[in-house]
Design an enzyme around this catalytic site. Structure first.
Site, PDB file in Angstrom:
ATOM      1  N   LYS A   9       0.834  -1.205   0.000  1.00 33.52           N
ATOM      2  CA  LYS A   9       0.000   0.000   0.000  1.00 33.52           C
ATOM      3  C   LYS A   9       0.874   1.263   0.000  1.00 33.52           C
ATOM      4  CE  LYS A   9      -3.791  -2.364   2.397  1.00 33.52           C
ATOM      5  NZ  LYS A   9      -4.863  -2.245   3.418  1.00 33.52           N
ATOM      6  N   TYR A  49     -12.436  -3.751  -3.276  1.00 34.64           N
ATOM      7  CA  TYR A  49     -12.977  -3.678  -1.918  1.00 34.64           C
ATOM      8  C   TYR A  49     -14.518  -3.635  -1.955  1.00 34.64           C
ATOM      9  CZ  TYR A  49      -8.318  -2.835   0.132  1.00 34.64           C
ATOM     10  OH  TYR A  49      -7.016  -2.958   0.567  1.00 34.64           O
ATOM     11  N   PHE A  57     -16.353   4.668   6.006  1.00 34.35           N
ATOM     12  CA  PHE A  57     -14.950   5.054   5.787  1.00 34.35           C
ATOM     13  C   PHE A  57     -14.437   4.668   4.406  1.00 34.35           C
ATOM     14  CE2 PHE A  57     -13.549   0.741   6.370  1.00 34.35           C
ATOM     15  CZ  PHE A  57     -14.393   0.208   7.354  1.00 34.35           C
ATOM     16  N   ARG A  85      -1.144 -14.424   4.899  1.00 30.44           N
ATOM     17  CA  ARG A  85      -2.048 -13.741   5.844  1.00 30.44           C
ATOM     18  C   ARG A  85      -1.500 -13.817   7.275  1.00 30.44           C
ATOM     19  NH1 ARG A  85      -6.511 -10.552   4.154  1.00 30.44           N
ATOM     20  NH2 ARG A  85      -7.570 -11.145   6.064  1.00 30.44           N
ATOM     21  N   THR A  91      -6.075  -7.176  10.455  1.00 30.20           N
ATOM     22  CA  THR A  91      -6.301  -5.866   9.824  1.00 30.20           C
ATOM     23  C   THR A  91      -5.849  -4.699  10.690  1.00 30.20           C
ATOM     24  OG1 THR A  91      -8.272  -6.839   8.795  1.00 30.20           O
ATOM     25  CG2 THR A  91      -8.079  -4.433   8.728  1.00 30.20           C
ATOM     26  N   ARG A 102       2.194  -6.257   9.969  1.00 28.97           N
ATOM     27  CA  ARG A 102       1.345  -5.153  10.437  1.00 28.97           C
ATOM     28  C   ARG A 102       1.660  -4.794  11.886  1.00 28.97           C
ATOM     29  NH1 ARG A 102      -4.313  -7.142   7.484  1.00 28.97           N
ATOM     30  NH2 ARG A 102      -4.063  -5.915   5.573  1.00 28.97           N
ATOM     31  N   ASN A 112      -2.058  -0.113   7.094  1.00 35.35           N
ATOM     32  CA  ASN A 112      -1.569  -1.413   7.581  1.00 35.35           C
ATOM     33  C   ASN A 112      -0.672  -2.129   6.559  1.00 35.35           C
ATOM     34  OD1 ASN A 112      -3.474  -2.166   5.750  1.00 35.35           O
ATOM     35  ND2 ASN A 112      -4.893  -3.095   7.215  1.00 35.35           N
ATOM     36  N   HIS A 115      -1.965  -5.454   1.488  1.00 36.50           N
ATOM     37  CA  HIS A 115      -3.143  -6.310   1.292  1.00 36.50           C
ATOM     38  C   HIS A 115      -2.639  -7.698   0.923  1.00 36.50           C
ATOM     39  CE1 HIS A 115      -6.747  -8.040  -0.547  1.00 36.50           C
ATOM     40  NE2 HIS A 115      -5.933  -8.439  -1.502  1.00 36.50           N
ATOM     41  N   GLU A 126      -8.250 -11.914  -7.843  1.00 38.38           N
ATOM     42  CA  GLU A 126      -7.382 -10.739  -7.740  1.00 38.38           C
ATOM     43  C   GLU A 126      -6.255 -10.804  -8.766  1.00 38.38           C
ATOM     44  OE1 GLU A 126      -6.346 -10.625  -3.584  1.00 38.38           O
ATOM     45  OE2 GLU A 126      -8.392 -10.066  -3.009  1.00 38.38           O
TER      46      GLU A 126
HETATM   47  P1  ADP Z   1      -7.849  -7.021   5.282  1.00 36.64           P
HETATM   48  O1  ADP Z   1      -7.048  -5.993   4.508  1.00 36.64           O
HETATM   49  O2  ADP Z   1      -7.155  -7.420   6.560  1.00 36.64           O
HETATM   50  O3  ADP Z   1      -8.269  -8.217   4.448  1.00 36.64           O
HETATM   51  P2  ADP Z   1     -10.570  -5.879   5.098  1.00 36.64           P
HETATM   52  O4  ADP Z   1     -10.788  -6.582   3.797  1.00 36.64           O
HETATM   53  O5  ADP Z   1     -11.632  -5.982   6.148  1.00 36.64           O
HETATM   54  O6  ADP Z   1      -9.199  -6.307   5.791  1.00 36.64           O
HETATM   55  O7  ADP Z   1     -10.379  -4.309   4.819  1.00 36.64           O
HETATM   56  C1  ADP Z   1      -9.659  -3.859   3.709  1.00 36.64           C
HETATM   57  C2  ADP Z   1      -8.872  -2.624   4.090  1.00 36.64           C
HETATM   58  O8  ADP Z   1      -9.755  -1.554   4.420  1.00 36.64           O
HETATM   59  C3  ADP Z   1      -8.003  -2.806   5.328  1.00 36.64           C
HETATM   60  O9  ADP Z   1      -6.775  -3.437   5.060  1.00 36.64           O
HETATM   61  C4  ADP Z   1      -7.821  -1.367   5.776  1.00 36.64           C
HETATM   62  O10 ADP Z   1      -6.838  -0.671   5.010  1.00 36.64           O
HETATM   63  C5  ADP Z   1      -9.196  -0.773   5.483  1.00 36.64           C
HETATM   64  N1  ADP Z   1     -10.080  -0.898   6.660  1.00 36.64           N
HETATM   65  C6  ADP Z   1     -10.773  -1.995   7.067  1.00 36.64           C
HETATM   66  N2  ADP Z   1     -11.483  -1.747   8.182  1.00 36.64           N
HETATM   67  C7  ADP Z   1     -11.242  -0.442   8.487  1.00 36.64           C
HETATM   68  C8  ADP Z   1     -11.691   0.455   9.534  1.00 36.64           C
HETATM   69  N3  ADP Z   1     -12.536   0.041  10.492  1.00 36.64           N
HETATM   70  N4  ADP Z   1     -11.230   1.723   9.534  1.00 36.64           N
HETATM   71  C9  ADP Z   1     -10.381   2.157   8.570  1.00 36.64           C
HETATM   72  N5  ADP Z   1      -9.923   1.370   7.550  1.00 36.64           N
HETATM   73  C10 ADP Z   1     -10.343   0.108   7.506  1.00 36.64           C
END
Ligand code: ADP
Length: 132
Positions: A9, A49, A57, A85, A91, A102, A112, A115, A126
């Site tokens: 990212k 996403y 958000f 993972r 996350t 992370r 974080n 991805h 993907e």
């Molecule tokens: P992951 O990346 O761990 O698979 P998710 O698919 O739930 O998690 O979310 C995608 C991305 O969206 C996260 O990596 C993060 O950058 C952002 N994100 C997720 N939840 C939140 C939140 N509550 N507040 C801010 N950003 C978030």
């Protein structure tokens, strides 16, 4: 052998952590097999996403993820999806254990570092999405 799609990212790129993150994945026995640097636009982020577009958000995610170029890498190895993972951590960087990417480098839920595909099925989708 399995493949997983990783996105470094904008925070990873701007803080110059790419080498550290690649090293961790390589040290775990995973091998990079494809790589590109690209700018993500809102259309691609809405697709990638899709499970988050309805959340308040989401505009901030678009702003963050399109704020600088990202690096998209496919890593290959045994059980790659689950292992990447685990190496990445959960996350929320604040809750990610020390020793995970992370946990060691991430700042919060949004910033974080990377991805990673969350299932074999997502990895296939993907890879098709980012390496047309
Ligand atoms: P992951 O990346 O761990 O698979 P998710 O698919 O739930 O998690 O979310 C995608 C991305 O969206 C996260 O990596 C993060 O950058 C952002 N994100 C997720 N939840 C939140 C939140 N509550 N507040 C801010 N950003 C978030």
């Amino acid at each position: 052998m399995e493949k997983s799609l990783i996105i470094f990212k904008p925070d990873c790129m701007q803080r110059k952590l790419v080498g550290h993150v690649i090293s961790r994945l390589e040290n775990a026995g995973l091998t990079p097999v494809a790589c590109k640097i690209m700018d993500l636009d809102e259309g691609l982020l809405r697709e990638h996403y899709a499970h988050l577009v309805h959340l308040p958000f989401f505009p901030e995610i678009v702003e963050f993820m399109s704020s600088a170029p990202v690096m998209v890498i496919i890593f290959e190895g045994e059980n790659a999806v689950e292992r990447v993972r685990n190496i990445l951590g959960p996350t929320d960087s604040q809750k990610a254990p020390a020793g995970t990417i992370r946990g060691d480098f991430g700042l919060d839920k949004m910033h974080n570092i990377a991805h990673a595909s969350d299932s074999k099925d997502s990895a296939e989708k993907e890879m098709a999405r980012f390496f047309k």
